[in-house]
Structures are given as structure tokens and as C-alpha cells.
Design a protein around this motif. Structure first.
Motif, PDB file in Angstrom:
ATOM      1  N   UNK A 230       0.838  -1.182   0.156  1.00 56.35           N
ATOM      2  CA  UNK A 230      -0.083  -0.127  -0.104  1.00 56.35           C
ATOM      3  C   UNK A 230       0.870   1.413  -0.036  1.00 56.35           C
ATOM      4  N   UNK A 231       0.560   2.258  -0.288  1.00 60.12           N
ATOM      5  CA  UNK A 231       1.074   3.613  -0.056  1.00 60.12           C
ATOM      6  C   UNK A 231      -0.001   4.817  -0.238  1.00 60.12           C
ATOM      7  N   UNK A 232       0.902   5.935  -0.344  1.00 60.45           N
ATOM      8  CA  UNK A 232       0.357   7.274  -0.329  1.00 60.45           C
ATOM      9  C   UNK A 232       1.166   8.010  -1.503  1.00 60.45           C
ATOM     10  N   UNK A 233       0.352   8.907  -2.346  1.00 60.47           N
ATOM     11  CA  UNK A 233       1.238   9.647  -3.153  1.00 60.47           C
ATOM     12  C   UNK A 233       0.667  11.008  -3.126  1.00 60.47           C
ATOM     13  N   UNK A 241      -1.626  23.596  -3.234  1.00 56.46           N
ATOM     14  CA  UNK A 241      -1.949  22.491  -2.281  1.00 56.46           C
ATOM     15  C   UNK A 241      -1.401  21.340  -3.242  1.00 56.46           C
ATOM     16  N   UNK A 242      -1.497  19.922  -2.380  1.00 58.66           N
ATOM     17  CA  UNK A 242      -1.360  18.713  -3.085  1.00 58.66           C
ATOM     18  C   UNK A 242      -2.473  17.887  -2.981  1.00 58.66           C
ATOM     19  N   UNK A 243      -2.849  17.122  -4.082  1.00 61.82           N
ATOM     20  CA  UNK A 243      -3.903  16.340  -3.784  1.00 61.82           C
ATOM     21  C   UNK A 243      -3.201  14.852  -3.443  1.00 61.82           C
ATOM     22  N   UNK A 244      -3.570  14.443  -2.300  1.00 61.97           N
ATOM     23  CA  UNK A 244      -2.734  12.967  -1.852  1.00 61.97           C
ATOM     24  C   UNK A 244      -3.663  12.059  -1.922  1.00 61.97           C
ATOM     25  N   UNK A 245      -3.366  10.925  -2.395  1.00 53.39           N
ATOM     26  CA  UNK A 245      -4.059   9.656  -2.696  1.00 53.39           C
ATOM     27  C   UNK A 245      -3.582   8.495  -1.930  1.00 53.39           C
ATOM     28  N   UNK A 246      -4.390   7.912  -0.761  1.00 58.76           N
ATOM     29  CA  UNK A 246      -4.047   6.693  -0.203  1.00 58.76           C
ATOM     30  C   UNK A 246      -4.755   5.254  -1.005  1.00 58.76           C
ATOM     31  N   UNK A 247      -3.729   4.636  -1.461  1.00 62.58           N
ATOM     32  CA  UNK A 247      -4.116   3.342  -2.111  1.00 62.58           C
ATOM     33  C   UNK A 247      -3.968   2.186  -0.945  1.00 62.58           C
ATOM     34  N   UNK A 248      -4.983   1.316  -0.831  1.00 62.42           N
ATOM     35  CA  UNK A 248      -4.888   0.377   0.047  1.00 62.42           C
ATOM     36  C   UNK A 248      -5.759  -0.675  -0.399  1.00 62.42           C
ATOM     37  N   UNK A 249      -5.530  -2.040   0.018  1.00 59.17           N
ATOM     38  CA  UNK A 249      -6.410  -3.200  -0.455  1.00 59.17           C
ATOM     39  C   UNK A 249      -7.922  -2.863   0.141  1.00 59.17           C
ATOM     40  N   UNK A 250      -8.901  -3.201  -0.744  1.00 59.60           N
ATOM     41  CA  UNK A 250     -10.449  -2.866  -0.287  1.00 59.60           C
ATOM     42  C   UNK A 250     -10.896  -3.610   0.800  1.00 59.60           C
ATOM     43  N   UNK A 251     -10.247  -4.975   0.598  1.00 65.06           N
ATOM     44  CA  UNK A 251     -10.886  -5.969   1.701  1.00 65.06           C
ATOM     45  C   UNK A 251      -9.626  -6.626   2.408  1.00 65.06           C
ATOM     46  N   UNK A 252      -9.917  -7.383   3.346  1.00 65.72           N
ATOM     47  CA  UNK A 252      -8.867  -8.290   3.721  1.00 65.72           C
ATOM     48  C   UNK A 252      -8.076  -7.710   5.206  1.00 65.72           C
ATOM     49  N   UNK A 253      -7.191  -8.209   5.597  1.00 67.25           N
ATOM     50  CA  UNK A 253      -6.698  -7.923   7.242  1.00 67.25           C
ATOM     51  C   UNK A 253      -6.263  -6.749   7.014  1.00 67.25           C
ATOM     52  N   UNK A 254      -5.848  -6.167   8.263  1.00 64.55           N
ATOM     53  CA  UNK A 254      -5.417  -4.777   8.503  1.00 64.55           C
ATOM     54  C   UNK A 254      -3.900  -4.492   7.810  1.00 64.55           C
ATOM     55  N   UNK A 255      -3.796  -3.365   7.108  1.00 61.48           N
ATOM     56  CA  UNK A 255      -4.582  -2.319   7.001  1.00 61.48           C
ATOM     57  C   UNK A 255      -5.445  -2.532   5.451  1.00 61.48           C
ATOM     58  N   UNK A 256      -6.641  -2.230   5.494  1.00 61.61           N
ATOM     59  CA  UNK A 256      -7.719  -2.325   4.455  1.00 61.61           C
ATOM     60  C   UNK A 256      -8.546  -1.174   4.426  1.00 61.61           C
ATOM     61  N   UNK A 257      -9.265  -0.909   3.510  1.00 60.32           N
ATOM     62  CA  UNK A 257     -10.580   0.028   3.633  1.00 60.32           C
ATOM     63  C   UNK A 257     -11.510  -0.445   4.766  1.00 60.32           C
TER      64      UNK A 257
END
Length: 467
Positions: A230-233, A241-257
């Protein structure tokens, strides 16, 4: 003009408006139907990322539209990836050899509105607030509905769908004749946050983060916080300003959305994994709880067109994940290719040739975008990746006619995506071979490496770049 067919475009977004401009300039009668209101009147409400990465392929298309200089004046240069490690350190990994090879952060809404103006100036007619309901491909007609529910029928002997990944025209075409549609979901989602301009942050934070005038962090870079899996960009905006995007698994164990359902849980996660980023997000709670989780998928079609009656372009034909920053650039490249093919050719022949030329390249950039997600979230901090990157840079400096990093081929030249994919894999195998006995690039005899390179791989094709 009488010998050229009238063209109806569905979708007045980035690709649709640029394609309309390209076609109208060639003397086609072009009508564009867009379900949303005119953003120049109602304000832009795209519902997606507010800024995009513009690279050479997209720039070349904008040059042909006479818009490149205007767009670049309102864009922010990004020299490379600023990689932020878990221990708070950061370092720039350049995209190219110097400032002649950079990408640009550009406003989606601003770019769309400039393209609308350009298309109208070229003679294209736009019909806003008109959503496609159905298409009768045999009769050459389509049915549209406005915001008030009123339906109208239009003659549309030749339809072109530039209405994005959720294309309504694609659904109508697929119902008429199966397109061989396949959607591969990534299983990861994204959520957008924001670093405000420096003026909205405390001086202590700016001193800690190395503030740069109106920007809280280095403006001329695409920032990445890679965490493996996972990551942030963060991409800069002209307003500071900066547009920050968090990318994470949608499901599954921590961390996920799924395991971070609200800002309270997410803030605890950020304090541990993105400790240097969280203080720069003063509206974190509001942004996290109000911004939706976006989905990510790759679209594949066996068929892009119905003979000469309908064609799909851009994301409507080949939507990809955003990790190579090439979705818009690929779509813009589509417009140049299609306009050239339609000029003087029968639509059925032009559409078939368009798919023949563009589909292998769309498949290639789809594959590279997926690979780049792994690279961005994990490999950019991996010693093996860094060693191969350094050795590749040395080979490129010594033998530029034989070696160019795949990212540079994709981003700064007009070489086919399919070629860049194949050549990049061959070069990667060579780098692995050269580093087989040593993980230190300095331990590789560069003369032997160059000789091996030239004996293994043919010279690169003549590079086409716009300047």
C-alpha cells in the motif's frame, strides 16, 4: 466537407473534447453529447482526481491542438519521485536525465475547459445535459435524455464513444453484438486527501517539512510514501496544495479500507505508517469521512467497433489503473491516431485499422501500469531495484543508442507502448544477469557490461520526441 460523414461523439471529457477538436479541424461535422452540464458554466464536477500527470504523448497531442504552451503555463513540473521512507527520510529519484525529461501535474477541470473552448473554436458543436439512453445501430439513430427527463431522438449514423470506463455506448454496443468484455478488478481502492497551501499550515510544520514558498513540501516532484502492499502519493496543484491519494487493499486484514472504516481508525493507522504526512493533513478527518473509496480495474475488449457505425476510444475501450500516469496520455494518443485514419478513409476501414494499431499498445500500457503499482508501493525503496536502476542509468549514459529505461521510453518518447514493454523486459533480464555476482553496481565492469548489452540487444529505434 460533403464527402465526410457526420460524426456524433458521446462524452465531452478530456478525450472527447480533444477528439472533437482534431476532427473538426479536418472538416468533419462533429456533434458532442455530454450528460453533465457545461463545466464552464456550472463549474467542474468530474468526481475524480483533480490533477493528472501529463507526459510527452499527451503533450504531443496538445501541440497538434495548439494548446500545449497554454496548458504548461498552468501546470506544475515534476522532476521525479520524492520517496519518503518510514523513518522520515526522503530522496528524489529522477524520471529522466535532466529537466528536459519531466512530467507535469495539470488540473483535470482546467484542461477539460480549455479543450472545450478549442473544440468549439474549431467548429464542433456541444450538447450538454444530454445523456445517452439507447442506440439503434441499424437505423443510425440514438435516444438521449436531459436532466428534466425529456427524451429526444437524433440521427447518428457514425457514433464514437469517449464516455469513459462506465461507457453507456459500450453497453449499448455490447447488447447489440458481444464485444468480448472482460474487467479485472485490482482489489485495491483509493481515497483522496489534501495537503493545503503553506499559508494554511503552522510555521513549525513548514520548518519541519521543508516548506517551499506557497507549497508545504517540494513542489516539483511526485511524492510517494511506499509501504509495501500500500502507499500514499501526492501531486502538486498550481494553487500550492497537493492532492494526496491513499491506495489500500479494499478488503482483507489490516490495513485495508474494510478495517479502516472511519477517520478515527485511519488516523491511528496514519500516525504509525505515515507519521510525517499526517501533520500536513489538517482536514484529515473530514476528508477521510466524506471522500468516497474509489475502485480500480482494467478493462479489456476483444472488439472496439461495430464495422463503421460505432467505435470506442480512450477509457471506454481500454481503461487502466492509474499507476503509470498514462491513462490520459494514451487516450490523447488515440485521438491523434483516429483523426488521421478517418481523414479520407471509410469509417469501417478507419475503425478496423485504429483497433489493429492501438489495441496491442493499450494492452501493453495496461500491463505496465499494473507492474508500476508494485514498483511504486514497494520496489522504489528496495536495494535490488535501486541497484538495477543505477546500473541502467550508467548503461544509458554510456550507450544511449542501446539502453533506455522503460519508464523513459513510455513517458518521454513516442515509441509504441508494446515495444517499450518488450524492450523493457529484455533490458531487465540483462540487468539481472549483470548483477548476478554483485549487488553493487560499482562492482560491475562497465566496459564488459556495455559490450554484453550491444551483443545482446539491437539498437533502439529512432526516438521520436516532441520539442
Amino acid at each position: 466537407m460533403s464527402s465526410k460523414p457526420s460524426l456524433s461523439l458521446i462524452g465531452g471529457g478530456l478525450v472527447g473534447s480533444l477528439l472533437a477538436q482534431q476532427l473538426a479541424r479536418r472538416g468533419f461535422s462533429v456533434d458532442v453529447f455530454e450528460k453533465r452540464p457545461d463545466p464552464r458554466m456550472a463549474g467542474f464536477a468530474g468526481g475524480r482526481s483533480i490533477n493528472l500527470a501529463l507526459a510527452e504523448r499527451g503533450l504531443q497531442a496538445l501541440r497538434s491542438a495548439g494548446l500545449a504552451e497554454e496548458v504548461l503555463q498552468r501546470a506544475v513540473m515534476m522532476r521525479g519521485r520524492m520517496v519518503h521512507t518510514p523513518d522520515g527520510r526522503s530522496g528524489l529519484q529522477r524520471y529522466g536525465v535532466d529537466d528536459s525529461e519531466v512530467i507535469w501535474s495539470v488540473s483535470r477541470g482546467g484542461l477539460n475547459m480549455w479543450l472545450l473552448d478549442a473544440a468549439e473554436s474549431a467548429g464542433a458543436r456541444f450538447h450538454f445535459g444530454q445523456g445517452l439512453v439507447a442506440a439503434d445501430f441499424d437505423a443510425g439513430r440514438m435516444r438521449l435524455v436531459d436532466a428534466g427527463g425529456t427524451e429526444r431522438v437524433f440521427d447518428a449514423p457514425v457514433l464514437i464513444g469517449a464516455d469513459g470506463a462506465g461507457s453507456t455506448l459500450r453497453s449499448a454496443m455490447n447488447a447489440y453484438r458481444a464485444l468480448g468484455e472482460r474487467v479485472e478488478w485490482l482489489g485495491h481502492g483509493y481515497k483522496e486527501l489534501e495537503i493545503p497551501p503553506a499559508s494554511e499550515l503552522s510555521p513549525e510544520l513548514l520548518e519541519h517539512g521543508g516548506g517551499h514558498d506557497q507549497f508545504a513540501i517540494e513542489p516539483n516532484a511526485l511524492h510517494i510514501w511506499p509501504r509495501g502492499g500500500y502507499m500514499c502519493i501526492a501531486l502538486p496543484n498550481t494553487a500550492g496544495s497537493f492532492t494526496v491519494t491513499l491506495f489500500l487493499p479494499a478488503q482483507g486484514p489490516y490495513p485495508s479500507f474494510a478495517t479502516l472504516p472511519d477517520a478515527r481508525a485511519a488516523e491511528t493507522f496514519f500516525r504509525h505508517d505515515f507519521a510525517d504526512l499526517l501533520p500536513l493533513l489538517p482536514r484529515f478527518g473530514t476528508d477521510y469521512d466524506t471522500h468516497p473509496v474509489g475502485t480500480l480495474a482494467t478493462l479489456y475488449l476483444e472488439r472496439w467497433h461495430l464495422d463503421g457505425r460505432a467505435l470506442l476510444v480512450g477509457d471506454a475501450a481500454h481503461a487502466i489503473v492509474p499507476f503509470h500516469g498514462q491513462g490520459m496520455n494514451c487516450g490523447f494518443e488515440d485521438t491523434v491516431s483516429l483523426a488521421r485514419l478517418l481523414d479520407g478513409n471509410d469509417p469501417a476501414e478507419a475503425f478496423a485499422e485504429f483497433q489493429r494499431l492501438r489495441q496491442p499498445n493499450a494492452d501493453a500500457i495496461a500491463a505496465m501500469a499494473l507492474e508500476n503499482y508494485v514498483e511504486m508501493r514497494d520496489s522504489v525503496a528496495d536495494p535490488r531495484y535501486l541497484a538495477k536502476r543505477e546500473l541502467g542509468a550508467r548503461l544509458a549514459a554510456r550507450a544511449p543508442e542501446h539502453f533506455m529505461a522503460r519508464y523513459r521510453m513510455v513517458t518521454f518518447t513516442h515509441l509504441d507502448y508494446a515495444y517499450a514493454l518488450e524492450r523493457g523486459r529484455a533490458q531487465d533480464m540483462l540487468l539481472d544477469q549483470l548483477l548476478r555476482d554483485s549487488s553493487d553496481p560499482a562492482g560491475v565492469d562497465l566496459d564488459v557490461a556495455v559490450a554484453t548489452l550491444k551483443a545482446t540487444l539491437p539498437p533502439l529505434p529512432a526516438l521520436r520526441r516532441g520539442r
